[in-house]
Design an enzyme around this catalytic site. Structure first.
Site, PDB file in Angstrom:
ATOM      1  N   GLU A 162      -6.474  14.939   0.791  1.00 53.88           N
ATOM      2  CA  GLU A 162      -6.910  13.786   1.582  1.00 53.88           C
ATOM      3  C   GLU A 162      -5.720  12.891   1.949  1.00 53.88           C
ATOM      4  O   GLU A 162      -4.869  12.599   1.112  1.00 53.88           O
ATOM      5  CB  GLU A 162      -7.937  12.972   0.781  1.00 53.88           C
ATOM      6  CG  GLU A 162      -8.513  11.795   1.552  1.00 53.88           C
ATOM      7  CD  GLU A 162      -9.464  10.960   0.711  1.00 53.88           C
ATOM      8  OE1 GLU A 162     -10.225  10.175   1.303  1.00 53.88           O
ATOM      9  OE2 GLU A 162      -9.437  11.071  -0.538  1.00 53.88           O
ATOM     10  N   LYS A 198     -15.500  10.864   7.191  1.00 54.40           N
ATOM     11  CA  LYS A 198     -15.993  10.616   5.835  1.00 54.40           C
ATOM     12  C   LYS A 198     -17.192   9.672   5.862  1.00 54.40           C
ATOM     13  O   LYS A 198     -17.138   8.596   6.456  1.00 54.40           O
ATOM     14  CB  LYS A 198     -14.861  10.036   4.996  1.00 54.40           C
ATOM     15  CG  LYS A 198     -15.164   9.844   3.515  1.00 54.40           C
ATOM     16  CD  LYS A 198     -13.898   9.412   2.803  1.00 54.40           C
ATOM     17  CE  LYS A 198     -14.082   9.218   1.315  1.00 54.40           C
ATOM     18  NZ  LYS A 198     -12.801   8.881   0.640  1.00 54.40           N
ATOM     19  N   CYS A 224     -13.528  13.684  -0.294  1.00 53.13           N
ATOM     20  CA  CYS A 224     -13.378  12.938  -1.541  1.00 53.13           C
ATOM     21  C   CYS A 224     -14.677  12.314  -2.055  1.00 53.13           C
ATOM     22  O   CYS A 224     -15.485  13.006  -2.643  1.00 53.13           O
ATOM     23  CB  CYS A 224     -12.267  11.895  -1.398  1.00 53.13           C
ATOM     24  SG  CYS A 224     -11.628  11.338  -3.015  1.00 53.13           S
TER      25      CYS A 224
END
Length: 295
Positions: A40, A113, A150
């Protein structure tokens, strides 16, 4: 499929970080990798350790300079490449965005995300707007990639929706580490929980999982005069597991690694025949999942 990943320690030298990533991608391709996954926000230090408006200068448009670099590299190496960038969508509107490149260097798709954390040392809500594209796999020549990022990895709903939409593998570019103030036992509990929850996603959905984390301690000073200083020791432990949660490879907690793992993409079909979880779901009884809390 031969999956390659780079577990890297980043420094404040953005140019050097990218150069090292490019060298690593070329090396993995020479060794036979077909799909390469990066960690990431791999171009820079993990800047979300502090809140500073000047750090928005790190963001860039998509397409933009980084997609030009990684697109050319994917084409040069003939690989499908999963990257993670700080996207400037519009003035004042930014995302934490995974961009996937096809073997010909074109952008196969992007994922913004969806779940954004806000914890000490991880002030992502200050920087990132939650994604608005839903949980849709990205079509590539190697299959349908269920790319998440994540903090998304803690949410079974995200993994399930990717699986229901036809993902053939779940991929998590990651930046996570310990709070230096936690006890060693607590640090290890957190690290193991992080891996266990993703292995659970593999089992529950009958899909392989790839998680690529950064490694090493990063000190992130605010660029503003008198800004705060923060430090996060990232715990590495990048891993690849199969559709029954079986570990194919687990990286170290403190060393950089460049690894290729060969996985059987046809195995998921057989595992889902043995464990038909999707068949037995009670979709008529899951309405409560759309509520914040059930009193």
């Amino acid at each position: 499929m031969k999956i390659g990943f780079l577990q890297q320690h980043n420094t404040a030298d953005r140019v050097k970080n990218i150069e090292r990533l490019c060298d690593g991608i070329r090396d993995l391709a020479r060794r036979g990798a077909e799909l390469i996954v990066l960690q990431e926000l791999h171009n820079t230090l993990y800047f979300c350790q502090v809140e500073d408006v000047n750090l928005f200068d790190l963001a860039e448009p998509i397409p933009g300079p980084s997609t030009d670099v990684y697109g050319r590299l994917a084409k040069e190496c003939g690989v499908v490449l999963v990257t993670s960038l700080f996207e400037r969508r519009a003035p004042g509107l930014y995302h934490n965005t995974a961009v996937v490149f096809e073997k010909d260097g074109t952008i196969a798709g992007r994922y913004r995300k969806m779940h954004i954390p806000d914890d000490p040392g991880y002030y992502e809500k200050f920087y990132f707007t939650p994604g608005d594209q839903g949980f849709r796999p990205i079509e590539t020549s190697l299959g349908r990639l269920g790319v998440l990022v994540c903090w998304d990895q803690w949410y079974p709903e995200a993994a399930r929706l990717m699986a229901l939409a036809g993902a053939e593998i779940l991929i998590y570019p990651t930046a996570i580490g310990w709070d230096p103030n936690d006890s060693p036992d607590e640090q290890q509990r957190q690290r193991m929980a992080w891996q266990m929850v993703m292995r659970g996603h593999a089992v529950a959905n009958g899909l392989p999982v790839v998680a690529v984390n950064r490694v090493g301690t990063e000190t992130s000073p605010s660029p503003s005069e008198g800004g705060e200083l923060s430090e996060v020791p990232f715990w590495g432990t990048s891993f690849v597991c199969g559709p029954q949660g079986e570990i194919y490879y687990e990286a170290s907690t403190d060393e950089e690694e460049s690894i290729i793992v060969d996985i059987d993409m046809k195995r998921s079909e057989q595992v889902r025949r043995w464990w038909p979880f999707l068949r037995d779901r009670r979709i008529d009884e899951y309405g409560g999942l759309t509520r914040r809390f059930i009193d």
